[in-house]
Scaffold this motif. Sequence first.
Motif, short mmCIF file in Angstrom:
data_model
loop_
_atom_site.label_atom_id
_atom_site.label_comp_id
_atom_site.label_asym_id
_atom_site.label_seq_id
_atom_site.Cartn_x
_atom_site.Cartn_y
_atom_site.Cartn_z
N LEU A 5 -5.30 4.22 10.29
CA LEU A 5 -5.26 3.29 11.64
C LEU A 5 -6.47 2.31 11.46
O LEU A 5 -6.07 1.26 11.42
N GLU A 6 -7.59 3.01 10.89
CA GLU A 6 -8.75 2.11 11.08
C GLU A 6 -9.39 1.67 9.56
O GLU A 6 -10.08 0.96 9.38
N ASP A 7 -8.34 2.03 8.67
CA ASP A 7 -8.49 1.55 6.88
C ASP A 7 -8.44 -0.19 7.16
O ASP A 7 -7.35 -0.58 7.88
N ARG A 8 -8.74 -0.62 6.30
CA ARG A 8 -8.71 -2.12 5.74
C ARG A 8 -8.35 -2.46 4.33
O ARG A 8 -9.21 -2.13 3.44
N PRO A 9 -6.94 -2.34 4.16
CA PRO A 9 -6.55 -2.48 2.72
C PRO A 9 -7.11 -3.80 2.18
O PRO A 9 -7.48 -4.75 2.73
N PRO A 10 -7.12 -3.96 0.66
CA PRO A 10 -7.74 -4.90 0.01
C PRO A 10 -6.77 -6.10 0.25
O PRO A 10 -5.61 -6.16 0.62
N ALA A 11 -7.15 -7.39 0.07
CA ALA A 11 -6.57 -8.64 0.24
C ALA A 11 -5.18 -8.57 -0.28
O ALA A 11 -4.14 -9.06 0.31
N ARG A 12 -5.22 -8.03 -1.66
CA ARG A 12 -3.91 -8.36 -2.50
C ARG A 12 -2.97 -7.20 -1.67
O ARG A 12 -1.65 -8.02 -1.56
N SER A 14 -2.70 -6.35 1.26
CA SER A 14 -2.51 -6.75 2.68
C SER A 14 -1.58 -7.95 2.56
O SER A 14 -0.69 -8.00 3.65
N ILE A 15 -1.63 -9.04 1.62
CA ILE A 15 -0.81 -9.96 1.61
C ILE A 15 0.66 -9.85 1.46
O ILE A 15 1.56 -10.39 1.82
N PHE A 16 0.89 -8.67 0.46
CA PHE A 16 2.17 -8.28 0.10
C PHE A 16 2.79 -7.47 1.03
O PHE A 16 4.11 -7.53 1.56
N ALA A 17 1.76 -6.65 1.85
CA ALA A 17 2.34 -6.07 2.92
C ALA A 17 3.00 -7.02 4.12
O ALA A 17 4.05 -6.86 4.84
N ALA A 18 2.02 -8.15 4.42
CA ALA A 18 2.59 -9.03 5.27
C ALA A 18 3.79 -9.68 4.86
O ALA A 18 4.83 -9.87 5.79
N GLY A 196 1.00 3.95 -7.69
CA GLY A 196 0.13 2.75 -7.20
C GLY A 196 0.49 2.56 -5.95
O GLY A 196 1.58 2.36 -5.57
N ALA A 197 -0.89 2.46 -5.04
CA ALA A 197 -0.51 2.09 -3.43
C ALA A 197 0.07 0.60 -3.62
O ALA A 197 0.99 0.17 -2.44
N PHE A 198 -0.38 -0.24 -4.46
CA PHE A 198 0.08 -1.57 -4.29
C PHE A 198 1.67 -1.70 -4.50
O PHE A 198 2.28 -2.30 -3.58
N LEU A 199 2.06 -1.18 -5.61
CA LEU A 199 3.48 -1.18 -5.70
C LEU A 199 4.38 -0.53 -4.53
O LEU A 199 5.31 -1.04 -4.01
N ARG A 200 3.73 0.50 -4.00
CA ARG A 200 4.45 1.11 -2.72
C ARG A 200 4.58 0.51 -1.61
O ARG A 200 5.51 0.13 -0.91
N MET A 201 3.26 -0.35 -1.53
CA MET A 201 3.34 -1.15 -0.18
C MET A 201 4.17 -2.44 -0.41
O MET A 201 4.68 -3.10 0.64
N SER A 202 4.45 -3.07 -1.25
CA SER A 202 4.94 -4.13 -1.58
C SER A 202 6.40 -3.83 -2.17
O SER A 202 7.10 -4.95 -2.91
#
Length: 232
Positions: A5-12, A14-18, A196-202
Amino acid sequence: MIYGLEDRPPARESIFAAIQHVFACFVGIITPALIISGAIGLDPADAAYIVSMSLFVSGVATFIQAKRIGPIGSGLLSIQGTSFAFIGPIIAAGTAVTGAGGTPQQALGTIFGLCFLGSFVEMFLSQFIQFASKIITPLVTGTVVTLIGLTLINVGLTSMGGGFAAREAGTFGNPQYLMLSLLVLGIIVVLNNVGGAFLRMSSVAIALIVGYIVAIPMGLVNFSNLSSLGRR
């Protein structure tokens, strides 16, 4: 869960998650507005305005919900959008006005008035949620959420077969539609199982982009409306 909940993902990420959230919620936000506009006979200009307002209010409400302004909001990324649950009563109220000789604009005014008054009822009842939790146990809420997901399967399968327009045109279940939808679904499943977290999130955003690119040579993407907008 990738981030707390309080974590701040990296910008990359965050952008793909958005982008992924926008792709996932866009259709669900505008569809009720289109259904209601069509049911009460609104002209295209008014229907487009209602769709724009649905997106605008969804963005404002989501921002308030996520940022938690004062006592209002959950502090979570909870998308606030239009709901399919109220389409039936809203259409019934609108068609009652038009059936009595009223204009679509008058029907829309009635709908807005009813929704405005109904919002105060929900705000009042929200103050007693803590008491309802003693009756509505996690088992009950879990069952309800599961049933909601099951009812949405029909919408997903209809989209995989070409959508409601394909049903009317008699092309529902066309192999092109099924192949394209299975490709998108397969990419999402594969990317969600890599490390990879990035691929999973996006995964959803990537799958939709790939599906869109593949759909162009298949003749399933029509750019004619965009070219006509440039001449207006």
